[in-house]
Design a protein around this motif. Structure first.
Motif, PDB file in Angstrom:
ATOM      1  N   VAL A 107       0.838  -1.204   0.000  1.00 14.06           N
ATOM      2  CA  VAL A 107       0.000   0.000   0.000  1.00 14.06           C
ATOM      3  C   VAL A 107       0.871   1.252   0.000  1.00 14.06           C
ATOM      4  N   ASN A 108       0.291   2.371  -0.414  1.00 14.11           N
ATOM      5  CA  ASN A 108       1.034   3.631  -0.501  1.00 14.11           C
ATOM      6  C   ASN A 108       1.645   4.030   0.835  1.00 14.11           C
ATOM      7  N   GLY A 109       2.847   4.566   0.758  1.00 14.11           N
ATOM      8  CA  GLY A 109       3.474   5.131   1.941  1.00 14.11           C
ATOM      9  C   GLY A 109       4.324   4.176   2.744  1.00 14.11           C
ATOM     10  N   VAL A 110       4.317   2.889   2.377  1.00 14.31           N
ATOM     11  CA  VAL A 110       5.070   1.909   3.164  1.00 14.31           C
ATOM     12  C   VAL A 110       6.570   1.970   2.884  1.00 14.31           C
ATOM     13  N   GLY A 111       6.934   2.664   1.782  1.00 18.56           N
ATOM     14  CA  GLY A 111       8.353   2.727   1.422  1.00 18.56           C
ATOM     15  C   GLY A 111       8.672   1.864   0.205  1.00 18.56           C
ATOM     16  N   LYS A 112       7.666   1.641  -0.625  1.00 12.37           N
ATOM     17  CA  LYS A 112       7.833   0.757  -1.789  1.00 12.37           C
ATOM     18  C   LYS A 112       8.817   1.345  -2.798  1.00 12.37           C
ATOM     19  N   THR A 114      11.094   3.699  -2.340  1.00  9.34           N
ATOM     20  CA  THR A 114      12.423   3.736  -1.723  1.00  9.34           C
ATOM     21  C   THR A 114      13.062   2.354  -1.768  1.00  9.34           C
ATOM     22  N   LYS A 118      16.526   1.011  -3.430  1.00 12.61           N
ATOM     23  CA  LYS A 118      17.561   0.329  -2.648  1.00 12.61           C
ATOM     24  C   LYS A 118      17.887  -1.039  -3.249  1.00 12.61           C
ATOM     25  N   GLN A 145       8.889   9.685 -10.534  1.00 14.37           N
ATOM     26  CA  GLN A 145       9.823   9.398  -9.440  1.00 14.37           C
ATOM     27  C   GLN A 145      10.762   8.245  -9.825  1.00 14.37           C
ATOM     28  N   LYS A 253      11.346   0.701   7.762  1.00 10.79           N
ATOM     29  CA  LYS A 253      11.257   1.678   8.861  1.00 10.79           C
ATOM     30  C   LYS A 253      11.413   1.047  10.244  1.00 10.79           C
ATOM     31  N   ASP A 255      13.990   1.194  11.901  1.00 12.73           N
ATOM     32  CA  ASP A 255      14.651   2.228  12.688  1.00 12.73           C
ATOM     33  C   ASP A 255      13.538   3.188  13.127  1.00 12.73           C
ATOM     34  N   GLY A 278      14.263  -2.702   6.167  1.00 18.91           N
ATOM     35  CA  GLY A 278      14.682  -1.313   5.994  1.00 18.91           C
ATOM     36  C   GLY A 278      15.046  -0.759   7.354  1.00 18.91           C
ATOM     37  N   ILE A 279      16.300  -0.379   7.522  1.00 14.13           N
ATOM     38  CA  ILE A 279      16.720   0.162   8.820  1.00 14.13           C
ATOM     39  C   ILE A 279      17.241   1.589   8.673  1.00 14.13           C
ATOM     40  N   GLY A 280      16.754   2.298   7.653  1.00 20.19           N
ATOM     41  CA  GLY A 280      17.156   3.683   7.437  1.00 20.19           C
ATOM     42  C   GLY A 280      16.860   4.088   6.008  1.00 20.19           C
ATOM     43  N   GLU A 281      17.214   5.313   5.658  1.00 19.66           N
ATOM     44  CA  GLU A 281      16.829   5.844   4.355  1.00 19.66           C
ATOM     45  C   GLU A 281      17.930   5.753   3.300  1.00 19.66           C
TER      46      GLU A 281
HETATM   47  P1  GDP Z   1       5.728   4.463  -1.176  1.00 17.52           P
HETATM   48  O1  GDP Z   1       4.523   5.355  -1.200  1.00 17.52           O
HETATM   49  O2  GDP Z   1       5.402   3.128  -0.624  1.00 17.52           O
HETATM   50  O3  GDP Z   1       6.421   4.376  -2.493  1.00 17.52           O
HETATM   51  O4  GDP Z   1       6.717   5.112  -0.114  1.00 17.52           O
HETATM   52  P2  GDP Z   1       8.092   5.886  -0.304  1.00 17.52           P
HETATM   53  O5  GDP Z   1       9.118   4.999  -0.901  1.00 17.52           O
HETATM   54  O6  GDP Z   1       7.825   7.171  -1.013  1.00 17.52           O
HETATM   55  O7  GDP Z   1       8.511   6.113   1.223  1.00 17.52           O
HETATM   56  C1  GDP Z   1       7.740   6.836   2.144  1.00 17.52           C
HETATM   57  C2  GDP Z   1       8.663   7.445   3.190  1.00 17.52           C
HETATM   58  O8  GDP Z   1       9.253   6.432   3.994  1.00 17.52           O
HETATM   59  C3  GDP Z   1       9.826   8.213   2.590  1.00 17.52           C
HETATM   60  O9  GDP Z   1      10.013   9.390   3.332  1.00 17.52           O
HETATM   61  C4  GDP Z   1      11.015   7.277   2.774  1.00 17.52           C
HETATM   62  O10 GDP Z   1      12.233   7.943   2.866  1.00 17.52           O
HETATM   63  C5  GDP Z   1      10.662   6.589   4.059  1.00 17.52           C
HETATM   64  N1  GDP Z   1      11.299   5.276   4.242  1.00 17.52           N
HETATM   65  C6  GDP Z   1      11.255   4.202   3.429  1.00 17.52           C
HETATM   66  N2  GDP Z   1      11.942   3.159   3.947  1.00 17.52           N
HETATM   67  C7  GDP Z   1      12.466   3.577   5.134  1.00 17.52           C
HETATM   68  C8  GDP Z   1      13.273   2.965   6.179  1.00 17.52           C
HETATM   69  O11 GDP Z   1      13.661   1.785   6.145  1.00 17.52           O
HETATM   70  N3  GDP Z   1      13.573   3.750   7.255  1.00 17.52           N
HETATM   71  C9  GDP Z   1      13.153   5.048   7.342  1.00 17.52           C
HETATM   72  N4  GDP Z   1      13.498   5.733   8.430  1.00 17.52           N
HETATM   73  N5  GDP Z   1      12.397   5.636   6.413  1.00 17.52           N
HETATM   74  C10 GDP Z   1      12.050   4.928   5.313  1.00 17.52           C
END
Ligand code: GDP
Length: 300
Positions: A107-112, A114, A118, A145, A253, A255, A278-281
């Protein structure tokens, strides 16, 4: 490796909630077990998994298996690692499969997005050739993006613009990757559509269309889960599993979270491999999931 996990997770609320119990030099008694129980539930390990852990410790405590609280902590560490070991199965990319198709869902916002960046960074540094498919044609910025990321890193991105048919993008990408002899194709997908049913139907269609070009594809369906969402993560996994058959997880996330304990609940309930954490950005903050490193980062 362990040091990096500890550095990123050691200060989190998750680590503090479990760690602080022992930092007070507790006595070996039922109060200690109550505190552990509270810490685990607060960290979202889940009631079932927590009860199982605590009752097993209680039994051994009554049987005088532990000399002191430290002995109990050692046992807890072993139990936590044992819960995660079965799911700490790394992703194997079969070099003979070209392209190895990795479908990322979540789902949106999970860090997909990013995570895709990686992963691409990781595969590139391993010397693999790769391509990305901009399959999130619903979210306005998603295609741009991914394209921007591809340009910066010299990775080809197959895209058709916003509102294109996501299955058609995926089909084109598999075909292009085959034609160019690319080793790994990472396909992005939408994280939200007008309806949840619509999203799941679209994912199913993407999968079917890819299979017209390679019956075994996608070779990995990677669900990205936000480690801070707690028990909600279990629902997400249930839904995506039913729609597309998840073969691996990325928990992001970890971290900076109080809720990363959901990793234990996920492991216990589903047994689906956790490929990465994911333990950081930063690009290097996507780590192969390591049960021992994770647990040790949480304990004092
Ligand atoms: P998407 O909507 O699933 O594509 O989400 P994004 O890839 O845009 O990530 C949403 C936010 O989560 C961004 O600000 C990322 O930098 C952050 N993020 C993603 N993975 C991690 C992680 O492992 N650790 C931290 N601290 N932030 C993360």
């Amino acid at each position: 490796n362990k040091a990096a996990w500890r550095e990123r997770l050691g200060g989190t609320a998750l680590a503090r909630s479990i760690g602080s119990v022992f930092s007070r030099n507790p006595r070996l008694d039922d109060d200690l077990l109550d505190e552990i129980e509270t810490a685990l539930i607060t960290a979202d390990v889940g009631v079932t998994a927590t009860t199982q852990l605590v009752e097993s410790l209680r039994k051994r405590m009554k049987a005088r298996e532990f000399a002191d609280a430290q002995g109990l902590l050692t046992a807890l560490r072993a139990d936590l690692i044992a819960m995660l070991k079965p799911v700490a199965v790394p992703l194997e990319i079969d070099a003979g499969t070209q392209p190895f198709v990795l479908l990322t869902v979540g789902v949106n916002g999970v860090g997909k997005t990013t995570t895709i960046g990686k992963l691409a960074h990781r595969f590139k540094s391993e010397g693999r050739t790769l391509m990305l498919a901009a399959g999130d044609t619903f979210r306005a910025a998603a295609v741009a993006q991914l394209q921007a990321w591809g340009e910066r890193n010299g990775v080809a991105v197959i895209a058709q613009g916003q509102n294109a048919d996501a299955a058609s993008v995926a089909y084109d990408a598999v075909q292009a990757a085959k034609a160019r002899g690319i080793q790994v194709l990472i396909a992005d997908t939408a994280g939200r559509l007008h309806t949840q049913q619509g999203l799941m139907a679209e994912l199913g269609k993407i999968k079917r269309v890819i299979q017209k070009l390679d019956a075994d594809a996608p070779h990995e369906v990677l669900l990205v889960i936000d480690g801070t969402t707690g028990q909600n993560a279990l629902n997400q996994l249930r839904q995506f599993k039913a729609a597309v058959g998840v073969t691996g997880l990325v928990v992001t996330k970890l971290d900076g979270t109080a809720k990363g304990g959901v990793v234990f609940a996920l492991a216990r309930e589903f047994g689906i491999p956790i490929r990465f954490a994911g333990i950081g950005e930063r690009p290097e903050d996507l780590r192969v999931f390591d049960a021992e490193a994770f647990v040790d980062a949480l304990l004092p």
